[in-house]
Design a protein around this motif. Sequence first.
Motif, PDB file in Angstrom:
ATOM      1  N   ASP A  96       0.785  -1.231   0.000  1.00  0.00           N
ATOM      2  CA  ASP A  96       0.000   0.000   0.000  1.00  0.00           C
ATOM      3  C   ASP A  96       0.819   1.285   0.000  1.00  0.00           C
ATOM      4  OD1 ASP A  96       1.084  -0.165   2.524  1.00  0.00           O
ATOM      5  OD2 ASP A  96      -0.799   0.075   3.611  1.00  0.00           O
ATOM      6  N   ILE A  97       2.118   1.202  -0.334  1.00  0.00           N
ATOM      7  CA  ILE A  97       2.964   2.387  -0.204  1.00  0.00           C
ATOM      8  C   ILE A  97       3.222   3.078  -1.542  1.00  0.00           C
ATOM      9  CG2 ILE A  97       5.190   3.241   0.612  1.00  0.00           C
ATOM     10  CD1 ILE A  97       3.433   2.161   2.828  1.00  0.00           C
ATOM     11  N   HIS A  98       3.530   2.326  -2.577  1.00  0.00           N
ATOM     12  CA  HIS A  98       3.993   2.929  -3.830  1.00  0.00           C
ATOM     13  C   HIS A  98       3.468   2.114  -5.002  1.00  0.00           C
ATOM     14  CE1 HIS A  98       6.231   5.550  -6.262  1.00  0.00           C
ATOM     15  NE2 HIS A  98       7.476   5.223  -5.969  1.00  0.00           N
ATOM     16  N   VAL A  99       3.548   2.681  -6.199  1.00  0.00           N
ATOM     17  CA  VAL A  99       3.207   1.965  -7.419  1.00  0.00           C
ATOM     18  C   VAL A  99       4.267   2.298  -8.453  1.00  0.00           C
ATOM     19  CG1 VAL A  99       1.614   3.806  -8.108  1.00  0.00           C
ATOM     20  CG2 VAL A  99       1.409   1.537  -9.146  1.00  0.00           C
ATOM     21  N   VAL A 100       4.815   1.261  -9.086  1.00  0.00           N
ATOM     22  CA  VAL A 100       5.972   1.397  -9.973  1.00  0.00           C
ATOM     23  C   VAL A 100       5.721   0.590 -11.234  1.00  0.00           C
ATOM     24  CG1 VAL A 100       8.442   0.917 -10.231  1.00  0.00           C
ATOM     25  CG2 VAL A 100       7.554   1.728  -8.034  1.00  0.00           C
ATOM     26  N   LYS A 101       6.126   1.136 -12.385  1.00  0.00           N
ATOM     27  CA  LYS A 101       6.058   0.379 -13.631  1.00  0.00           C
ATOM     28  C   LYS A 101       7.465   0.136 -14.143  1.00  0.00           C
ATOM     29  CE  LYS A 101       3.742   0.112 -18.122  1.00  0.00           C
ATOM     30  NZ  LYS A 101       2.844   0.799 -19.081  1.00  0.00           N
ATOM     31  N   HIS A 102       7.782  -1.143 -14.419  1.00  0.00           N
ATOM     32  CA  HIS A 102       9.121  -1.484 -14.903  1.00  0.00           C
ATOM     33  C   HIS A 102       9.087  -2.853 -15.561  1.00  0.00           C
ATOM     34  CE1 HIS A 102      13.239  -3.185 -14.585  1.00  0.00           C
ATOM     35  NE2 HIS A 102      13.566  -1.970 -14.986  1.00  0.00           N
ATOM     36  N   GLY A 103       9.825  -3.001 -16.648  1.00  0.00           N
ATOM     37  CA  GLY A 103       9.975  -4.301 -17.292  1.00  0.00           C
ATOM     38  C   GLY A 103       8.668  -4.940 -17.695  1.00  0.00           C
ATOM     39  N   GLY A 104       7.702  -4.120 -18.077  1.00  0.00           N
ATOM     40  CA  GLY A 104       6.410  -4.652 -18.479  1.00  0.00           C
ATOM     41  C   GLY A 104       5.480  -4.972 -17.331  1.00  0.00           C
ATOM     42  N   ARG A 105       5.900  -4.680 -16.095  1.00  0.00           N
ATOM     43  CA  ARG A 105       5.075  -4.967 -14.924  1.00  0.00           C
ATOM     44  C   ARG A 105       4.630  -3.673 -14.265  1.00  0.00           C
ATOM     45  NH1 ARG A 105       9.813  -8.282 -13.906  1.00  0.00           N
ATOM     46  NH2 ARG A 105       9.393 -10.507 -14.219  1.00  0.00           N
ATOM     47  N   LEU A 106       3.393  -3.658 -13.783  1.00  0.00           N
ATOM     48  CA  LEU A 106       2.890  -2.585 -12.941  1.00  0.00           C
ATOM     49  C   LEU A 106       2.780  -3.153 -11.537  1.00  0.00           C
ATOM     50  CD1 LEU A 106       1.794   0.310 -12.720  1.00  0.00           C
ATOM     51  CD2 LEU A 106      -0.487  -0.619 -13.195  1.00  0.00           C
ATOM     52  N   GLY A 143      -1.460 -10.785  -9.181  1.00  0.00           N
ATOM     53  CA  GLY A 143      -0.988 -11.646  -8.101  1.00  0.00           C
ATOM     54  C   GLY A 143       0.386 -11.227  -7.617  1.00  0.00           C
ATOM     55  N   ILE A 144       0.869 -11.951  -6.628  1.00  0.00           N
ATOM     56  CA  ILE A 144       2.156 -11.636  -6.024  1.00  0.00           C
ATOM     57  C   ILE A 144       3.271 -11.835  -7.043  1.00  0.00           C
ATOM     58  CG2 ILE A 144       2.703 -13.938  -5.118  1.00  0.00           C
ATOM     59  CD1 ILE A 144       3.418 -12.451  -2.463  1.00  0.00           C
ATOM     60  N   GLU A 145       4.310 -11.009  -6.949  1.00  0.00           N
ATOM     61  CA  GLU A 145       5.350 -10.973  -7.967  1.00  0.00           C
ATOM     62  C   GLU A 145       6.726 -10.971  -7.305  1.00  0.00           C
ATOM     63  OE1 GLU A 145       7.256 -11.222 -11.043  1.00  0.00           O
ATOM     64  OE2 GLU A 145       5.204 -10.696 -11.626  1.00  0.00           O
ATOM     65  N   SER A 146       7.663 -11.763  -7.869  1.00  0.00           N
ATOM     66  CA  SER A 146       9.034 -11.789  -7.355  1.00  0.00           C
ATOM     67  C   SER A 146      10.023 -11.121  -8.293  1.00  0.00           C
ATOM     68  CB  SER A 146       9.488 -13.229  -7.104  1.00  0.00           C
ATOM     69  OG  SER A 146       9.754 -13.892  -8.331  1.00  0.00           O
ATOM     70  N   CYS A 147       9.553 -10.641  -9.444  1.00  0.00           N
ATOM     71  CA  CYS A 147      10.429 -10.030 -10.458  1.00  0.00           C
ATOM     72  C   CYS A 147      11.601 -10.948 -10.796  1.00  0.00           C
ATOM     73  CB  CYS A 147      10.908  -8.654 -10.000  1.00  0.00           C
ATOM     74  SG  CYS A 147       9.607  -7.406 -10.029  1.00  0.00           S
ATOM     75  N   ASP A 148      11.246 -12.151 -11.221  1.00  0.00           N
ATOM     76  CA  ASP A 148      12.234 -13.122 -11.689  1.00  0.00           C
ATOM     77  C   ASP A 148      13.244 -13.484 -10.602  1.00  0.00           C
ATOM     78  OD1 ASP A 148      13.352 -14.802 -13.697  1.00  0.00           O
ATOM     79  OD2 ASP A 148      14.900 -13.295 -14.098  1.00  0.00           O
ATOM     80  N   GLY A 158      16.810  -6.168 -14.664  1.00  0.00           N
ATOM     81  CA  GLY A 158      17.164  -5.559 -15.931  1.00  0.00           C
ATOM     82  C   GLY A 158      15.976  -4.886 -16.591  1.00  0.00           C
ATOM     83  N   PRO A 159      16.212  -4.091 -17.620  1.00  0.00           N
ATOM     84  CA  PRO A 159      15.125  -3.361 -18.286  1.00  0.00           C
ATOM     85  C   PRO A 159      14.079  -4.271 -18.912  1.00  0.00           C
ATOM     86  CG  PRO A 159      17.168  -3.191 -19.541  1.00  0.00           C
ATOM     87  CD  PRO A 159      17.533  -3.777 -18.213  1.00  0.00           C
ATOM     88  N   ASP A 160      14.449  -5.536 -19.167  1.00  0.00           N
ATOM     89  CA  ASP A 160      13.497  -6.491 -19.731  1.00  0.00           C
ATOM     90  C   ASP A 160      12.706  -7.234 -18.661  1.00  0.00           C
ATOM     91  OD1 ASP A 160      15.532  -8.016 -18.674  1.00  0.00           O
ATOM     92  OD2 ASP A 160      15.907  -9.181 -20.502  1.00  0.00           O
ATOM     93  N   GLY A 161      12.911  -6.876 -17.404  1.00  0.00           N
ATOM     94  CA  GLY A 161      12.199  -7.530 -16.313  1.00  0.00           C
ATOM     95  C   GLY A 161      12.888  -8.748 -15.758  1.00  0.00           C
ATOM     96  N   LYS A 162      14.061  -9.132 -16.310  1.00  0.00           N
ATOM     97  CA  LYS A 162      14.801 -10.291 -15.830  1.00  0.00           C
ATOM     98  C   LYS A 162      15.745  -9.889 -14.696  1.00  0.00           C
ATOM     99  CE  LYS A 162      13.072 -13.088 -18.939  1.00  0.00           C
ATOM    100  NZ  LYS A 162      12.123 -14.168 -18.554  1.00  0.00           N
TER     101      LYS A 162
END
Length: 468
Positions: A134-144, A165-170, A208-212
Amino acid sequence: MTPSQHTHPALVDMANHPYLSGLFAPQRKDVDVTGLTVTGDLPADLVGSYLRNGPNPRFDPIGSYTFPIDGDAMVHQVDFDGSTVSYRNRFVRTPAVIAEEEVGRALWSGLFDPYFPDEDDLDGAENTGRDMPDIHVVKHGGRLLAMAEATRPYALDPADLSTIGIESCDGAMLGGSTAHPKIDPATGEMLLFNYAFEAPYLRWSVVGPDGKCTRRPTAIDGVDMPMMIHDMALTQRYVVIFVCPLKFDIIASFTTGSSPLEWLPELGTRIALVPRDGSPVKWVDADPFWVWHFANAYDTENGEVAVDYVRWNEPTHLGVETAPPIADITRTLLNPTTGRITHTKLSDSMVEFPRIDDRSLTRPHNAIASSGQLPGGHAGTDTLFFDDLTTGRQTYWDSGTVSVGEPIFMSGEAHGYWGTIGTDRVTMTSAFYVFPTDDPASGPLCSVNLPIRVPAGLHGAWMSGSPR
């Protein structure tokens, strides 16, 4: 004692709770409205979306409520297409929120309460934890991403803000993340840290910029106890983490009901300069102070690191204060070789939420916007401050009866703008305000009437390009 033997906590007295009433009173419905009323001149080159996150309990809370730690997340979106403005909001529907929606009431108590839902209440959701991104919202690597600290984010669908759903960013956030990762505009990388309640107490990673994931969570040596660290800074060479002396003691909070945080000024503030190339961490020691938020950092020509942020004499809003709060925008210079540290006050106005044009992150910047209050003003944030670092001049816009939130820089196709959500304390209606960057103290170019009151919240982001 099993959970079913616990005494069910009473409802929190929302009407008399400062963070559940008035400007902070939660909204309970998802809304979609197009063609909002605009007063003034809407810039034709302003095309994109402003998103903002904040705590918003789905149901009346039980037991206790500690802002912003205990609030469910609600994300608000204001879309600009150059001629019209639209709005939508959505709850981040974590498994806990879904379980509570099924029974129509709050099941989880405050995060630091020794209470857990009865098995009968959960009815099949016994393994559900309570996440609060509930603190911030960020868009990166195709993910919001809806984000909070010390937990993994939740991915949202950019098309309609529905929860994926929950995300670990690779794997970069297997143990969680800060609420304030930083995106390098030159490389496209997202760098982040995570603090934990057991060793290793502090780690950093890179997406990375590709979300990996390009650097999996890596321990930062030199931290031997669980410390609260809210934000970070980034330069082209370093991840910069200020470890202020605010220690977690979760066990004490459960067993004695005391605060889970302890201010230990005798430890001083320690600053980690984490080389992005993976070489050993450099530590700089300082007298004790507290930081909520950074504006920016960059490497200077003579090899030092410059960091601009709001410096507090001690933590605020956490129940550990021992003295009247003092805050100012400070520039700290750090010498990675000698450990020398110097502080220069840039502004002594009582402010928070310092922001710059994010396209200048990791490089020298020329302006900082923040929200705060004038001396003798309303007990809250009724003023936007603008610091011109080239001239050293600070100007401000006094909103009168409007409580303003965090400012955000919005890049248009031809010009830049500052924007914020504000709520009138008299009418309890909210609007989005757009300011010119060349003279923001002159007041807004336009205001956009929002269809609901947006509860006072936290952090947001501007995303250029065609909305929706």
